[in-house]
Write an enzyme that holds these catalytic residues in place. Structure first.
Site, PDB file in Angstrom:
ATOM      1  N   ARG A  52       0.645  -0.994   0.162  1.00 31.13           N
ATOM      2  CA  ARG A  52       0.094   0.122   0.204  1.00 31.13           C
ATOM      3  C   ARG A  52       0.870   1.243   0.027  1.00 31.13           C
ATOM      4  NH1 ARG A  52      -3.419  -0.829   4.215  1.00 31.13           N
ATOM      5  NH2 ARG A  52      -2.043   0.452   5.730  1.00 31.13           N
ATOM      6  N   TYR A 105     -11.882  23.232 -10.994  1.00 34.93           N
ATOM      7  CA  TYR A 105     -12.423  21.917 -11.639  1.00 34.93           C
ATOM      8  C   TYR A 105     -13.751  21.665 -10.736  1.00 34.93           C
ATOM      9  CZ  TYR A 105     -12.472  17.013 -12.737  1.00 34.93           C
ATOM     10  OH  TYR A 105     -12.716  15.850 -12.950  1.00 34.93           O
ATOM     11  N   ASP A 177      -3.720  23.037  -8.452  1.00 30.81           N
ATOM     12  CA  ASP A 177      -4.045  22.102  -9.559  1.00 30.81           C
ATOM     13  C   ASP A 177      -3.321  22.555 -10.929  1.00 30.81           C
ATOM     14  OD1 ASP A 177      -4.967  20.439 -11.471  1.00 30.81           O
ATOM     15  OD2 ASP A 177      -7.170  20.411 -10.417  1.00 30.81           O
ATOM     16  N   LYS A 202      -4.262  12.843 -17.089  1.00 31.86           N
ATOM     17  CA  LYS A 202      -4.310  13.698 -18.291  1.00 31.86           C
ATOM     18  C   LYS A 202      -3.074  13.436 -19.074  1.00 31.86           C
ATOM     19  CE  LYS A 202      -8.270  14.705 -16.805  1.00 31.86           C
ATOM     20  NZ  LYS A 202      -8.823  15.944 -16.030  1.00 31.86           N
TER      21      LYS A 202
END
Ligand SMILES: *Cc1c(COP(=O)(O)O)cnc(C)c1O
Length: 386
Positions: A52, A105, A177, A202
């Protein structure tokens, strides 16, 4: 070292992987320890201890993103949204206040208005072009100024250095961002930002086949960010880290092509009689152009347009008949996309003036003349159905 060289070189360790150019995909939950001493040894990041927390596949990617971001500590999580959510949660306590750009966003707003509100954190949205004026909105309990530049859908450019200075002077952490530019075209940390977020979904991935977020933090916040992000337990999977690292290697050539195509298309659209406005900061008459020229070293393939007033049936005829432009969420892959953007419902402090429909375009790696022909035919359908 030039970024293009870093993109090829950073995070590569052939000597640790039997000479192969690319890392192996180390999928793991359990990591085996040879003895009790190793089992009990305190582990310092990045050190493989449990799947993890990442295996070398994730660490190779994190090392490469860190090099491109210009230092700090990069963590990889399961989506861009997870990166936004976890970075913010790592920085706030109930009773705190945060400032978020009105051009953020959409799902960033959903999180602020929903979970953060229930958690006892208050959000004030601000005009994306506020610049140093952000100081006037900072309260004693303000913890974070959240930026996104250019803004989602509307592409306003923010004065990031001025905002960071105002925040730093008041002990407020800045989060940005930076998905649109990637650290290839804008370096948040070098402009004063404390926490740089990417939807690696992206341009880092670049092929529309993975979801991932990265959180790169200045050293002063690294331990807090890592502990709290690890506490959320949503790492990026090894296979996706491998794909993202493969995508990252070609980021510079892809972005150069996205940039050239998008600027050529933006200029062509600006001259079309059906188009009222093009929202692309690389165009000289864009309101954000001066800031973009000062701070950015390039523009990616995503921008917006506003049409003259045409009704829904005309717009539908235009979009439904497109052959090369796909219609769907996300962007940053090799293919061109177009979507109608619904702005009004996303604004609270800087209302979007009424007018013709708005569209968001992502210019992919196709030949630009083919894309123009596709849109030109779309404009004929638009006018015929008007
Ligand atoms: C797509 C996007 C995100 C979210 O990324 P996901 O991986 O889809 O969760 C965050 N910020 C911006 C600006 C985006 O465009």
């Amino acid at each position: 070292m030039d970024d293009r060289t870093k993109l090829v070189d950073a995070g590569r360790h052939p000597e640790q992987q039997k000479g192969t150019v690319n890392p192996g995909v180390y999928r793991a939950s359990t990591i085996l320890f040879p003895n009790v001493a190793e089992f009990e040894r305190p582990r310092a990041y990045p050190d493989v201890g449990y799947g993890r927390y990442g295996t070398s596949t994730a660490f190779n990617l994190q090392e490469a993103v860190q090099a491109l971001e210009g230092g700090g500590q990069c963590l990889t999580v399961s989506s861009g949204k997870a990166a936004i959510v976890q970075a913010l949660l790592a920085l706030v306590e109930p009773g705190d206040h945060i400032l978020v750009t009105d051009s953020a966003y959409g799902p960033t707003r959903t999180f602020a208005d929903g979970f953060l509100k229930r958690f006892g954190v208050e959000t004030t949205y601000y005009d994306p072009t506020i610049g140093a004026g952000i100081a006037g909105l900072i309260r004693p309990n303000t913890r974070v100024v959240f930026m996104e530049s250019p803004g989602s859908l509307t592409f306003e450019v923010q004065d990031v250095p001025a905002m960071c200075q105002a925040a730093r002077e008041r002990g407020v952490v800045t989060v940005m961002d930076n998905t649109w530019a990637t650290p290839l075209f804008f370096k948040p940390l070098a402009h004063g930002v404390d926490v740089s977020i990417l939807a690696a979904t992206k341009y880092i991935g670049g092929h529309s086949d993975l979801l991932m977020g990265t959180i790169t933090t200045v050293p002063a916040l690294a331990d807090q960010m890592r502990a709290r992000v690890h506490d959320m337990g949503t790492p990026a999977a090894a296979d996706d880290c491998w794909l993202a690292l493969r995508g990252l290697r070609t980021l510079a050539v892809r972005l150069a092509q996205h940039q050239a195509g998008a600027i050529a298309m933006a200029e062509w659209l600006a001259a079309r009689p059906e188009v009222a406005r093009v929202m692309h900061p690389a165009l000289p008459d864009d309101p954000g152009h001066a800031l973009w020229s000062r701070d950015f070293t390039g523009a990616s393939g995503l921008f917006g347009i506003r049409l003259k007033p045409f009704g829904k049936p005309a717009l539908t005829a235009m979009l439904d008949g497109l052959e090369l432009f796909g219609m769907g969420f996300s962007w940053g892959g090799y293919e061109s996309l177009i979507i109608p953007s619904r702005l009004a419902r996303l604004r609270t402090v800087t209302p979007w003036p009424e007018g013709g429909p708005t569209l968001r375009l992502h210019i992919g790696l196709e030949a630009i003349d083919d894309l123009k022909a596709d849109l030109a035919a779309g404009f004929e359908r638009l006018k015929a159905a008007a």
